[in-house]
Design a protein around this motif. Structure first.
Motif, PDB file in Angstrom:
ATOM      1  N   GLN A  99      30.473  -4.665  22.580  1.00  0.00           N
ATOM      2  CA  GLN A  99      31.601  -5.385  23.187  1.00  0.00           C
ATOM      3  C   GLN A  99      32.037  -4.653  24.459  1.00  0.00           C
ATOM      4  O   GLN A  99      31.566  -3.563  24.731  1.00  0.00           O
ATOM      5  N   LYS A 101      31.328  -5.567  27.379  1.00  0.00           N
ATOM      6  CA  LYS A 101      30.163  -5.489  28.267  1.00  0.00           C
ATOM      7  C   LYS A 101      30.554  -5.777  29.717  1.00  0.00           C
ATOM      8  O   LYS A 101      31.300  -6.710  29.989  1.00  0.00           O
ATOM      9  N   CYS A 102      30.063  -4.963  30.606  1.00  0.00           N
ATOM     10  CA  CYS A 102      30.310  -5.156  32.029  1.00  0.00           C
ATOM     11  C   CYS A 102      29.254  -4.382  32.810  1.00  0.00           C
ATOM     12  O   CYS A 102      28.411  -3.716  32.205  1.00  0.00           O
ATOM     13  N   ARG A 103      29.277  -4.532  34.128  1.00  0.00           N
ATOM     14  CA  ARG A 103      28.340  -3.759  34.940  1.00  0.00           C
ATOM     15  C   ARG A 103      29.078  -3.175  36.127  1.00  0.00           C
ATOM     16  O   ARG A 103      30.066  -3.747  36.593  1.00  0.00           O
ATOM     17  N   SER A 170      32.499  -8.371  35.086  1.00  0.00           N
ATOM     18  CA  SER A 170      31.979  -8.990  33.851  1.00  0.00           C
ATOM     19  C   SER A 170      31.626 -10.443  34.139  1.00  0.00           C
ATOM     20  O   SER A 170      30.450 -10.774  34.280  1.00  0.00           O
ATOM     21  N   GLU A 188      24.689  -0.806  33.670  1.00  0.00           N
ATOM     22  CA  GLU A 188      25.078  -1.801  32.655  1.00  0.00           C
ATOM     23  C   GLU A 188      25.874  -1.030  31.614  1.00  0.00           C
ATOM     24  O   GLU A 188      25.390   0.002  31.127  1.00  0.00           O
ATOM     25  N   SER A 189      27.059  -1.526  31.278  1.00  0.00           N
ATOM     26  CA  SER A 189      27.916  -0.745  30.377  1.00  0.00           C
ATOM     27  C   SER A 189      28.438  -1.583  29.220  1.00  0.00           C
ATOM     28  O   SER A 189      28.511  -2.804  29.311  1.00  0.00           O
ATOM     29  N   GLN A 190      28.799  -0.905  28.148  1.00  0.00           N
ATOM     30  CA  GLN A 190      29.508  -1.547  27.042  1.00  0.00           C
ATOM     31  C   GLN A 190      30.310  -0.467  26.319  1.00  0.00           C
ATOM     32  O   GLN A 190      30.147   0.722  26.617  1.00  0.00           O
TER      33      GLN A 190
END
Ligand code: ATP
Ligand code: ZN
Length: 296
Positions: A99, A101-103, A170, A188-190
């Motif tokens: 969850q 999640k974004c970049r 996002s 890329e992140s979460q």
């Protein structure tokens, strides 16, 4: 009598990860005397205290053993690691939560000519992520000036503070409403579960228990239980279509010699396409149900 040992976990007090983090702990069967105004909440039925803080402070709390576990964005952890001289290097990402999640992306105004990362040479870039951006620019041998901003990075080009920005994205709607176009993804992140090394064996055992409960919750959330009836002769074809299922249970169907019932846990998404493929293989009465808990 010696006092019971308790583990401390830090989660975001308010913001994008706050509700999700509390809900995750609740799904792990941990119930809190919840008061959002407090810094520290006590779990009623588990040796755990929850620290409610700003996400940016969680790495420092972990590094100084104020808490032993934390839930935060990879972007925050990696940025702190990028700008510090090793004090956060012992922090370990245990689990992706799936969850938040974004970049972290480079975005430019519509009229900015961006052909490749080299177009950033000599430009001014506004960001809250100077560590990660600096590493990225160095890897690509780009020389650009970085202007650090705490928030509202997306307004920097319009106010002539910077030529382009590097910010979290996002859906991309904030970029669009500020006339910016996403060009390059740096990270890329979460959200992740992060741990610092724990020397006390009793605290380490509590951390193991929580981690395995979180793993079980995430696995169950991503899994589905499928039940269907299959012609015996189609069994192999149907097994091949079942997504991420190891060994389905196959049972006789009373009164139907040429049919069997197949039950399987599928650890991947079960989509309409999958169900239609199963039907094309001869399956019928296909049921897909969510799984509440799962422990091996
Ligand atoms: P705090 O007050 O705790 O410092 P914040 O304003 O830094 O909060 P939020 O905006 O709540 O943080 O974002 C928390 C995390 O959510 C981010 O670090 C990131 O990992 C994730 N996230 C997901 N989507 C986005 C997005 N579009 N913009 C910013 N963060 C996002
Ligand atoms: Zn923050």
């Amino acid at each position: 009598m010696s006092e019971e040992k308790r583990l401390k976990i830090a989660i975001q007090k308010s913001g994008r990860l706050a509700d999700m983090s509390l809900q995750l702990l609740e799904k792990c069967g941990i119930f809190l005397t919840k008061s959002r105004d407090q810094l520290l909440c006590r779990a009623q039925n588990f040796p755990l205290d929850i620290l409610l803080v700003r996400d940016d402070d969680i790495p420092a709390f972990l590094a100084t053993d104020v808490c032993q576990l934390g839930i935060l964005g990879q972007n925050v952890l990696l940025e702190k690691q990028a700008i510090s001289n090793g004090i956060f290097s012992s922090l370990e990402q245990l689990l992706p939560i799936g969850q938040g999640k974004c970049r972290l992306s480079i975005a430019v105004p519509h009229d900015f000519i961006y052909e490749s990362i080299a177009s950033l040479n000599g430009k001014v870039i506004a960001t809250s992520y100077k560590g990660l951006l600096g590493q990225y620019l160095a890897t690509h041998k780009i020389k650009a000036d970085i202007v650090t901003m705490e928030g509202a990075v997306e307004v920097a080009p319009r106010t002539h503070l910077a030529d382009v920005i590097c910010d979290l994205v996002s859906t991309g709607s904030t970029l669009i409403s500020n006339g910016l176009v996403e060009k390059d993804v740096i990270l890329e992140s979460q959200a992740v579960l992060v741990m610092n090394q724990i020397s006390d064996p009793e605290i380490a055992a509590i951390a193991d228990k929580i981690t395995s409960r979180i793993k079980a919750v995430l696995r169950a959330e991503n899994s589905r239980y499928i039940m269907l009836n299959s012609p015996t002769k189609s069994l192999e074809a149907i097994k091949a279509v079942l997504p991420g299922s190891k060994s389905p249970t196959v049972m006789p169907l009373q009164g139907c010699d040429d049919m069997v019932a197949v039950h399987a846990v599928c650890e991947e998404g079960v989509f309409w396409d999958t169900m239609e493929d199963l039907k094309d293989c001869g399956a019928n009465s296909i049921l897909v149900v969510p799984i509440e808990k799962m422990l091996d």
